[in-house]
Design a protein around this motif. Structure first.
Motif, PDB file in Angstrom:
ATOM      1  N   MET A 195      39.932  50.581  39.785  1.00  0.00           N
ATOM      2  CA  MET A 195      39.683  49.179  40.085  1.00  0.00           C
ATOM      3  C   MET A 195      40.149  48.291  38.936  1.00  0.00           C
ATOM      4  O   MET A 195      40.539  47.138  39.162  1.00  0.00           O
ATOM      5  CB  MET A 195      38.201  48.969  40.381  1.00  0.00           C
ATOM      6  CG  MET A 195      37.718  49.704  41.633  1.00  0.00           C
ATOM      7  SD  MET A 195      38.432  49.044  43.160  1.00  0.00           S
ATOM      8  CE  MET A 195      37.240  47.752  43.539  1.00  0.00           C
ATOM      9  N   ASP A 196      40.120  48.807  37.730  1.00  0.00           N
ATOM     10  CA  ASP A 196      40.624  48.039  36.584  1.00  0.00           C
ATOM     11  C   ASP A 196      42.102  47.724  36.765  1.00  0.00           C
ATOM     12  O   ASP A 196      42.543  46.593  36.519  1.00  0.00           O
ATOM     13  CB  ASP A 196      40.427  48.836  35.292  1.00  0.00           C
ATOM     14  CG  ASP A 196      38.977  48.871  34.839  1.00  0.00           C
ATOM     15  OD1 ASP A 196      38.406  47.793  34.637  1.00  0.00           O
ATOM     16  OD2 ASP A 196      38.425  49.968  34.691  1.00  0.00           O
TER      17      ASP A 196
ATOM     18  N   PRO B 220      35.006  42.342  38.185  1.00  0.00           N
ATOM     19  CA  PRO B 220      33.834  41.888  38.945  1.00  0.00           C
ATOM     20  C   PRO B 220      34.202  41.018  40.148  1.00  0.00           C
ATOM     21  O   PRO B 220      33.529  41.052  41.179  1.00  0.00           O
ATOM     22  CB  PRO B 220      33.039  41.086  37.906  1.00  0.00           C
ATOM     23  CG  PRO B 220      33.406  41.704  36.598  1.00  0.00           C
ATOM     24  CD  PRO B 220      34.856  42.054  36.740  1.00  0.00           C
ATOM     25  N   LEU B 221      35.295  40.243  40.016  1.00  0.00           N
ATOM     26  CA  LEU B 221      35.701  39.406  41.142  1.00  0.00           C
ATOM     27  C   LEU B 221      36.203  40.260  42.301  1.00  0.00           C
ATOM     28  O   LEU B 221      35.977  39.945  43.478  1.00  0.00           O
ATOM     29  CB  LEU B 221      36.790  38.430  40.698  1.00  0.00           C
ATOM     30  CG  LEU B 221      37.082  37.276  41.665  1.00  0.00           C
ATOM     31  CD1 LEU B 221      35.849  36.395  41.840  1.00  0.00           C
ATOM     32  CD2 LEU B 221      38.260  36.446  41.176  1.00  0.00           C
ATOM     33  N   VAL B 222      36.896  41.357  41.998  1.00  0.00           N
ATOM     34  CA  VAL B 222      37.344  42.267  43.056  1.00  0.00           C
ATOM     35  C   VAL B 222      36.136  42.837  43.789  1.00  0.00           C
ATOM     36  O   VAL B 222      36.107  42.879  45.029  1.00  0.00           O
ATOM     37  CB  VAL B 222      38.203  43.407  42.480  1.00  0.00           C
ATOM     38  CG1 VAL B 222      38.602  44.383  43.588  1.00  0.00           C
ATOM     39  CG2 VAL B 222      39.455  42.853  41.803  1.00  0.00           C
TER      40      VAL B 222
ATOM     41  N   SER C 275      33.123  47.682  47.446  1.00  0.00           N
ATOM     42  CA  SER C 275      33.367  48.922  46.727  1.00  0.00           C
ATOM     43  C   SER C 275      34.826  49.355  46.806  1.00  0.00           C
ATOM     44  O   SER C 275      35.611  48.805  47.580  1.00  0.00           O
ATOM     45  CB  SER C 275      32.492  50.038  47.308  1.00  0.00           C
ATOM     46  OG  SER C 275      32.882  50.316  48.646  1.00  0.00           O
ATOM     47  N   LYS C 276      35.166  50.367  46.029  1.00  0.00           N
ATOM     48  CA  LYS C 276      36.506  50.939  46.091  1.00  0.00           C
ATOM     49  C   LYS C 276      36.783  51.499  47.482  1.00  0.00           C
ATOM     50  O   LYS C 276      37.893  51.359  48.014  1.00  0.00           O
ATOM     51  CB  LYS C 276      36.641  52.034  45.028  1.00  0.00           C
ATOM     52  CG  LYS C 276      38.007  52.703  44.974  1.00  0.00           C
ATOM     53  CD  LYS C 276      38.019  53.774  43.881  1.00  0.00           C
ATOM     54  CE  LYS C 276      39.340  54.513  43.849  1.00  0.00           C
ATOM     55  NZ  LYS C 276      39.351  55.584  42.808  1.00  0.00           N
ATOM     56  N   GLU C 277      35.781  52.118  48.089  1.00  0.00           N
ATOM     57  CA  GLU C 277      35.942  52.660  49.442  1.00  0.00           C
ATOM     58  C   GLU C 277      36.214  51.548  50.442  1.00  0.00           C
ATOM     59  O   GLU C 277      37.092  51.679  51.309  1.00  0.00           O
ATOM     60  CB  GLU C 277      34.683  53.435  49.851  1.00  0.00           C
ATOM     61  CG  GLU C 277      34.747  54.014  51.255  1.00  0.00           C
ATOM     62  CD  GLU C 277      33.504  54.800  51.625  1.00  0.00           C
ATOM     63  OE1 GLU C 277      33.050  54.665  52.779  1.00  0.00           O
ATOM     64  OE2 GLU C 277      32.989  55.539  50.760  1.00  0.00           O
TER      65      GLU C 277
END
Length: 221
Positions: A43-44, A55-57, A63-65
């Motif tokens: 995610m980074d 955090p905005l993502v 979540s990543k999923e």
């Protein structure tokens, strides 16, 4: 991967509408997932490429999923739409199949990361990703089934092929096209038209005709 640092766009990013911000993040996610795969992607890296904070993502896409699922759904919808849009309803049956295949190979070539997400990473990521990409495949198979049934009617005046046989042929054709797209994307010298012609020679002309030197041509008499 040359991402833009979050701080470089922070002022401009704050003024983006939510839909545009999500599209920006999803674009970055498709690229990272396409290159890294679901498990290796971070995610980074996605946030960095999108030019926003991590955090905005999470705030926008959870979540990543959830983010990977959103990527699958968007890329699947775009592929199905491209195939459907590429086929003229008033064209002869062989032209419809040719146009659908050309649209399929053109789209997968123009969106290699999206195709990698659908064809490679979603299928190996486990549930619920397999189910998501399976729904896309079912829609394409259903569309191809109608094309094959139309071809049978055009050739014989009656749908002589049994419904089960038509469904089986559609499954085989879609599976072969998926494999061929992987091969074509790995070799930049293979054009969408060449890949579509290969499929037409295999599916429309048949192996027996090929062995006799007969080939399908998009140049109708």
């Amino acid at each position: 991967m040359g991402g833009v640092k979050a701080g470089q766009q922070s002022g401009r990013a704050k003024r983006l509408p939510r839909a545009e911000r999500e599209r920006q993040m999803t674009d970055a996610a498709v690229r990272v997932f396409g290159e890294r795969g679901y498990r290796a992607a971070s995610m980074d890296e996605i946030a960095d490429l999108a030019g926003v904070s991590k955090p905005l993502v999470y705030l926008y896409l959870n979540s990543k999923e959830d983010l990977f699922t959103a990527c699958i759904r968007r890329e699947a919808a775009a592929l199905v739409a491209a195939v459907r849009a590429g086929v003229r309803a008033d064209a002869p049956a062989d032209r419809q199949l040719w146009e659908g295949l050309t649209a399929f190979f053109s789209h997968t070539a123009e969106h290699p990361d999206g195709w990698a997400v659908l064809h490679s990473h979603a299928r190996t990521g486990g549930e619920p990703f397999v189910a998501e990409v399976g729904a896309m495949r079912d829609e394409i198979v259903s569309f191809v089934t109608t094309l094959i049934a139309a071809a049978a009617r055009e050739a014989h005046g009656d749908p002589e092929l049994a419904e089960r046989e038509v469904a089986g042929l559609a499954q085989a054709l879609v599976g072969a096209a998926e494999a061929l797209a992987g091969w074509a994307n790995a070799d930049p010298s293979v054009s969408a038209k060449e890949a579509a012609t290969t499929m037409m020679n295999f599916a429309w002309s048949g192996l027996g005709s090929l062995m006799d030197g007969q080939r399908w041509s998009d140049r109708r008499p």
